[in-house]
Design a protein around this motif. Structure first.
Motif, PDB file in Angstrom:
ATOM      1  N   ASN A  91       0.831  -1.213   0.000  1.00  0.00           N
ATOM      2  CA  ASN A  91       0.000   0.000   0.000  1.00  0.00           C
ATOM      3  C   ASN A  91       0.863   1.261   0.000  1.00  0.00           C
ATOM      4  OD1 ASN A  91      -2.348  -1.501  -0.009  1.00  0.00           O
ATOM      5  ND2 ASN A  91      -2.554  -1.483   2.214  1.00  0.00           N
ATOM      6  N   LEU A  92       1.948   1.246   0.750  1.00  0.00           N
ATOM      7  CA  LEU A  92       2.855   2.389   0.779  1.00  0.00           C
ATOM      8  C   LEU A  92       3.497   2.604  -0.593  1.00  0.00           C
ATOM      9  CD1 LEU A  92       4.255   4.576   2.452  1.00  0.00           C
ATOM     10  CD2 LEU A  92       5.999   2.872   3.045  1.00  0.00           C
ATOM     11  N   ALA A  93       3.934   1.514  -1.229  1.00  0.00           N
ATOM     12  CA  ALA A  93       4.543   1.622  -2.566  1.00  0.00           C
ATOM     13  C   ALA A  93       3.524   2.155  -3.576  1.00  0.00           C
ATOM     14  CB  ALA A  93       5.073   0.264  -3.012  1.00  0.00           C
ATOM     15  N   ARG A  94       2.275   1.682  -3.483  1.00  0.00           N
ATOM     16  CA  ARG A  94       1.225   2.163  -4.394  1.00  0.00           C
ATOM     17  C   ARG A  94       0.969   3.654  -4.173  1.00  0.00           C
ATOM     18  NH1 ARG A  94      -3.894   0.608  -2.721  1.00  0.00           N
ATOM     19  NH2 ARG A  94      -3.052  -1.470  -2.450  1.00  0.00           N
ATOM     20  N   HIS A  95       0.942   4.085  -2.916  1.00  0.00           N
ATOM     21  CA  HIS A  95       0.715   5.499  -2.610  1.00  0.00           C
ATOM     22  C   HIS A  95       1.845   6.368  -3.173  1.00  0.00           C
ATOM     23  CE1 HIS A  95      -0.421   9.108  -0.440  1.00  0.00           C
ATOM     24  NE2 HIS A  95       0.823   9.187   0.007  1.00  0.00           N
ATOM     25  N   LEU A  96       3.084   5.945  -2.990  1.00  0.00           N
ATOM     26  CA  LEU A  96       4.211   6.719  -3.515  1.00  0.00           C
ATOM     27  C   LEU A  96       4.190   6.775  -5.033  1.00  0.00           C
ATOM     28  CD1 LEU A  96       7.033   5.517  -1.111  1.00  0.00           C
ATOM     29  CD2 LEU A  96       5.835   7.708  -1.087  1.00  0.00           C
ATOM     30  N   LYS A  97       3.785   5.683  -5.662  1.00  0.00           N
ATOM     31  CA  LYS A  97       3.680   5.647  -7.122  1.00  0.00           C
ATOM     32  C   LYS A  97       2.602   6.625  -7.607  1.00  0.00           C
ATOM     33  CE  LYS A  97       3.084   2.334 -10.893  1.00  0.00           C
ATOM     34  NZ  LYS A  97       2.809   0.931 -11.227  1.00  0.00           N
ATOM     35  N   GLU A  98       1.455   6.685  -6.894  1.00  0.00           N
ATOM     36  CA  GLU A  98       0.384   7.624  -7.257  1.00  0.00           C
ATOM     37  C   GLU A  98       0.830   9.071  -7.094  1.00  0.00           C
ATOM     38  OE1 GLU A  98      -2.994   6.618  -4.873  1.00  0.00           O
ATOM     39  OE2 GLU A  98      -3.343   4.723  -5.924  1.00  0.00           O
ATOM     40  N   VAL A  99       1.577   9.358  -6.014  1.00  0.00           N
ATOM     41  CA  VAL A  99       2.070  10.719  -5.795  1.00  0.00           C
ATOM     42  C   VAL A  99       3.011  11.120  -6.923  1.00  0.00           C
ATOM     43  CG1 VAL A  99       3.534  12.124  -4.285  1.00  0.00           C
ATOM     44  CG2 VAL A  99       1.755  10.681  -3.295  1.00  0.00           C
ATOM     45  N   LYS A 100       3.889  10.216  -7.319  1.00  0.00           N
ATOM     46  CA  LYS A 100       4.822  10.494  -8.413  1.00  0.00           C
ATOM     47  C   LYS A 100       4.057  10.723  -9.723  1.00  0.00           C
ATOM     48  CE  LYS A 100       8.726   8.486 -10.915  1.00  0.00           C
ATOM     49  NZ  LYS A 100       9.570   7.297 -11.073  1.00  0.00           N
ATOM     50  N   TRP A 101       3.047   9.886  -9.995  1.00  0.00           N
ATOM     51  CA  TRP A 101       2.256   9.994 -11.220  1.00  0.00           C
ATOM     52  C   TRP A 101       1.503  11.324 -11.270  1.00  0.00           C
ATOM     53  CZ3 TRP A 101       1.837   8.156 -15.866  1.00  0.00           C
ATOM     54  CH2 TRP A 101       0.676   8.349 -16.591  1.00  0.00           C
ATOM     55  N   GLY A 133       2.358  14.081  -9.750  1.00  0.00           N
ATOM     56  CA  GLY A 133       3.348  15.134  -9.964  1.00  0.00           C
ATOM     57  C   GLY A 133       3.738  15.251 -11.423  1.00  0.00           C
ATOM     58  N   LEU A 134       3.931  14.105 -12.089  1.00  0.00           N
ATOM     59  CA  LEU A 134       4.268  14.129 -13.517  1.00  0.00           C
ATOM     60  C   LEU A 134       3.128  14.698 -14.352  1.00  0.00           C
ATOM     61  CD1 LEU A 134       6.111  10.695 -13.908  1.00  0.00           C
ATOM     62  CD2 LEU A 134       7.115  12.993 -14.004  1.00  0.00           C
ATOM     63  N   GLN A 135       1.894  14.301 -14.006  1.00  0.00           N
ATOM     64  CA  GLN A 135       0.741  14.838 -14.744  1.00  0.00           C
ATOM     65  C   GLN A 135       0.632  16.347 -14.572  1.00  0.00           C
ATOM     66  OE1 GLN A 135      -2.620  12.549 -13.289  1.00  0.00           O
ATOM     67  NE2 GLN A 135      -2.767  11.485 -15.244  1.00  0.00           N
ATOM     68  N   GLN A 136       0.831  16.827 -13.356  1.00  0.00           N
ATOM     69  CA  GLN A 136       0.752  18.266 -13.111  1.00  0.00           C
ATOM     70  C   GLN A 136       1.847  19.001 -13.886  1.00  0.00           C
ATOM     71  OE1 GLN A 136       1.038  19.314  -8.991  1.00  0.00           O
ATOM     72  NE2 GLN A 136       0.532  21.464  -9.355  1.00  0.00           N
ATOM     73  N   LYS A 137       3.035  18.436 -13.918  1.00  0.00           N
ATOM     74  CA  LYS A 137       4.129  19.050 -14.660  1.00  0.00           C
ATOM     75  C   LYS A 137       3.807  19.112 -16.154  1.00  0.00           C
ATOM     76  CE  LYS A 137       9.107  18.694 -15.398  1.00  0.00           C
ATOM     77  NZ  LYS A 137      10.308  17.894 -15.159  1.00  0.00           N
ATOM     78  N   ARG A 138       3.239  18.024 -16.699  1.00  0.00           N
ATOM     79  CA  ARG A 138       2.853  18.009 -18.122  1.00  0.00           C
ATOM     80  C   ARG A 138       1.790  19.056 -18.419  1.00  0.00           C
ATOM     81  NH1 ARG A 138       2.346  11.618 -18.200  1.00  0.00           N
ATOM     82  NH2 ARG A 138       4.547  11.103 -18.370  1.00  0.00           N
ATOM     83  N   GLU A 139       0.805  19.183 -17.510  1.00  0.00           N
ATOM     84  CA  GLU A 139      -0.250  20.175 -17.718  1.00  0.00           C
ATOM     85  C   GLU A 139       0.308  21.590 -17.705  1.00  0.00           C
ATOM     86  OE1 GLU A 139      -3.187  19.402 -14.739  1.00  0.00           O
ATOM     87  OE2 GLU A 139      -3.866  17.545 -15.696  1.00  0.00           O
ATOM     88  N   GLU A 140       1.257  21.859 -16.798  1.00  0.00           N
ATOM     89  CA  GLU A 140       1.871  23.187 -16.755  1.00  0.00           C
ATOM     90  C   GLU A 140       2.658  23.464 -18.028  1.00  0.00           C
ATOM     91  OE1 GLU A 140       4.190  23.276 -13.196  1.00  0.00           O
ATOM     92  OE2 GLU A 140       2.422  23.388 -11.885  1.00  0.00           O
TER      93      GLU A 140
END
Length: 145
Positions: A39-49, A51-58
């Motif tokens: 669950n911790l690994a899944r949460h960290l993966k979602e946070v990273k994803w 962040g990448l989506q927000q960066k792409r949108e910007e």
């Protein structure tokens, strides 16, 4: 009765969405469990994803703004090449224009006459005078006695 029951405090795991007793041994056992690790690994993966989506949108927004500004610059250059006066391309408010350009712009005159029924106060006291407010271009009524 000298003894009474006391509830033990509980701790909530945000990643697993479960309660555990709030003592060192229970917390350590829970955090070392494979389910918590997944669950911790899944949460960290979602946070990273995210962040990448927000960066792409910007980046997309910046590219879009750059394209819009480039199109506006080209349209401005086209208008200037066509010989249009610069004061017609700028802001439409007289305060924002230079004084010489603001003096050249004619104030719009209303093309429709205003025919409103007289208010009660005017019927009792006298007549209504319509006056033009030069700053807004609107007419307003003044009741005279």
């Amino acid at each position: 009765m000298t003894e009474f029951w006391v509830s033990q405090s509980k701790k909530w795991c945000v990643y697993c969405k479960c309660w555990m007793t709030d003592n060192k041994q229970s917390i350590l056992r829970h955090e070392q469990a494979p389910k918590h690790q997944e669950n911790l690994a899944r949460h960290l993966k979602e946070v990273k994803w995210k962040g990448l989506q927000q960066k792409r949108e910007e980046e997309l927004a910046q590219r879009s703004m750059k394209q819009i500004e480039e199109a506006a610059r080209k349209a401005y250059e086209k208008d200037m090449a066509a010989g249009r006066p610069e004061h017609m391309l700028g802001p439409s408010l007289p305060d924002a224009l230079p004084p010489a350009a603001a003096a050249q712009i004619e104030q719009p005159q209303p093309s429709v006459s205003i025919k409103d029924p007289e208010p009660e106060a005017a019927k009792e006291t006298g007549k209504i005078d319509w006056q033009l407010d030069p700053t807004s271009g609107y007419y307003f009524d003044v009741v005279s006695k």
